[in-house]
Motif scaffolding. Structure first.
Motif, short mmCIF file in Angstrom:
data_model
loop_
_atom_site.label_atom_id
_atom_site.label_comp_id
_atom_site.label_asym_id
_atom_site.label_seq_id
_atom_site.Cartn_x
_atom_site.Cartn_y
_atom_site.Cartn_z
N LEU A 70 0.84 -1.20 0.00
CA LEU A 70 0.00 0.00 0.00
C LEU A 70 0.87 1.25 0.00
CD1 LEU A 70 -2.66 -1.06 2.64
CD2 LEU A 70 -2.84 -1.15 0.16
N TYR A 71 0.50 2.18 -0.80
CA TYR A 71 1.10 3.51 -0.81
C TYR A 71 2.58 3.52 -1.16
CZ TYR A 71 -3.26 4.09 1.67
OH TYR A 71 -4.57 4.05 2.02
N HIS A 72 3.03 2.54 -1.94
CA HIS A 72 4.43 2.54 -2.36
C HIS A 72 4.70 3.73 -3.27
CE1 HIS A 72 8.37 0.98 -3.31
NE2 HIS A 72 8.10 1.11 -4.60
N HIS A 73 3.80 4.02 -4.16
CA HIS A 73 3.91 5.19 -5.03
C HIS A 73 2.76 6.14 -4.70
CE1 HIS A 73 7.04 3.58 -7.59
NE2 HIS A 73 6.39 2.44 -7.63
N GLN A 74 3.10 7.40 -4.60
CA GLN A 74 2.11 8.42 -4.31
C GLN A 74 2.29 9.58 -5.29
OE1 GLN A 74 -0.28 8.47 -1.54
NE2 GLN A 74 0.20 6.34 -1.87
N GLU A 75 1.23 10.32 -5.52
CA GLU A 75 1.28 11.45 -6.43
C GLU A 75 2.32 12.47 -5.98
OE1 GLU A 75 -1.68 14.77 -8.41
OE2 GLU A 75 -2.31 13.69 -6.63
N ARG A 76 2.43 12.67 -4.70
CA ARG A 76 3.33 13.69 -4.16
C ARG A 76 4.80 13.30 -4.23
NH1 ARG A 76 1.01 11.26 0.54
NH2 ARG A 76 2.61 10.01 1.56
N ASP A 77 5.10 12.03 -4.52
CA ASP A 77 6.47 11.54 -4.46
C ASP A 77 7.44 12.32 -5.35
OD1 ASP A 77 5.61 9.65 -2.68
OD2 ASP A 77 5.64 7.99 -4.12
N TYR A 78 7.04 12.61 -6.57
CA TYR A 78 7.94 13.31 -7.50
C TYR A 78 8.33 14.67 -6.93
CZ TYR A 78 9.66 15.99 -11.42
OH TYR A 78 10.42 16.79 -12.22
N HIS A 79 7.34 15.42 -6.49
CA HIS A 79 7.61 16.77 -5.99
C HIS A 79 8.44 16.71 -4.71
CE1 HIS A 79 5.10 18.45 -9.07
NE2 HIS A 79 4.16 17.58 -8.76
N TRP A 80 8.14 15.76 -3.84
CA TRP A 80 8.91 15.61 -2.61
C TRP A 80 10.36 15.26 -2.94
CZ3 TRP A 80 8.26 16.73 2.34
CH2 TRP A 80 9.14 16.19 3.26
N HIS A 81 10.54 14.36 -3.88
CA HIS A 81 11.89 13.96 -4.29
C HIS A 81 12.67 15.17 -4.83
CE1 HIS A 81 15.16 11.55 -5.83
NE2 HIS A 81 14.97 12.07 -7.03
N GLN A 82 12.01 15.97 -5.69
CA GLN A 82 12.68 17.14 -6.25
C GLN A 82 13.03 18.15 -5.14
OE1 GLN A 82 13.79 17.29 -9.38
NE2 GLN A 82 12.97 15.22 -9.49
#
Length: 117
Positions: A70-82
């Protein structure tokens, strides 16, 4: 003269799609194989529906005992990573991190030079 013994047998298996969930695993596996070897022409609509229903039941059972990630990929991940590539969270706020920015700029310059350096 005696009759020649029969060497070929046809076996018919009735498959009740409404009872798939109550069939034991061994029978469900057998039904899958039978449905796959159905001698109807490729693209037969009824054969396709049959295989789909049996496959869905097999997958349903498999997933019951397989914990989901569950929740391995999230929409916010890209922005958080950047954000974390270039900034640090300090004193309740985000601040540019000069070391991270310098590392990024050095990597970009190295890539522009063809990876030499």
């Amino acid at each position: 003269m005696a009759d020649k013994p029969t060497t070929t047998t046809t076996v018919s298996i009735d498959i009740d799609l409404t009872s798939l969930s109550s069939q034991p695993d061994e029978r469900l596996a057998m039904l899958w194989h039978v449905a796959q070897h159905n001698p109807v022409p490729f693209g037969d609509e009824v054969a396709g529906r049959l295989v789909k229903k049996i496959g869905q039941e097999i997958i349903r059972r498999w997933l019951v005992t397989t914990p989901a990630t569950l929740y391995h990929h999230q929409e916010r991940d890209y922005h958080w990573h950047q954000l974390t590539r270039f900034a640090v969270h300090r004193d309740g706020d985000w601040h540019p991190d000069p070391d991270k920015l310098a590392t990024y700029e050095a990597q970009q310059a190295q890539a522009a030079d063809g990876g030499e350096g």
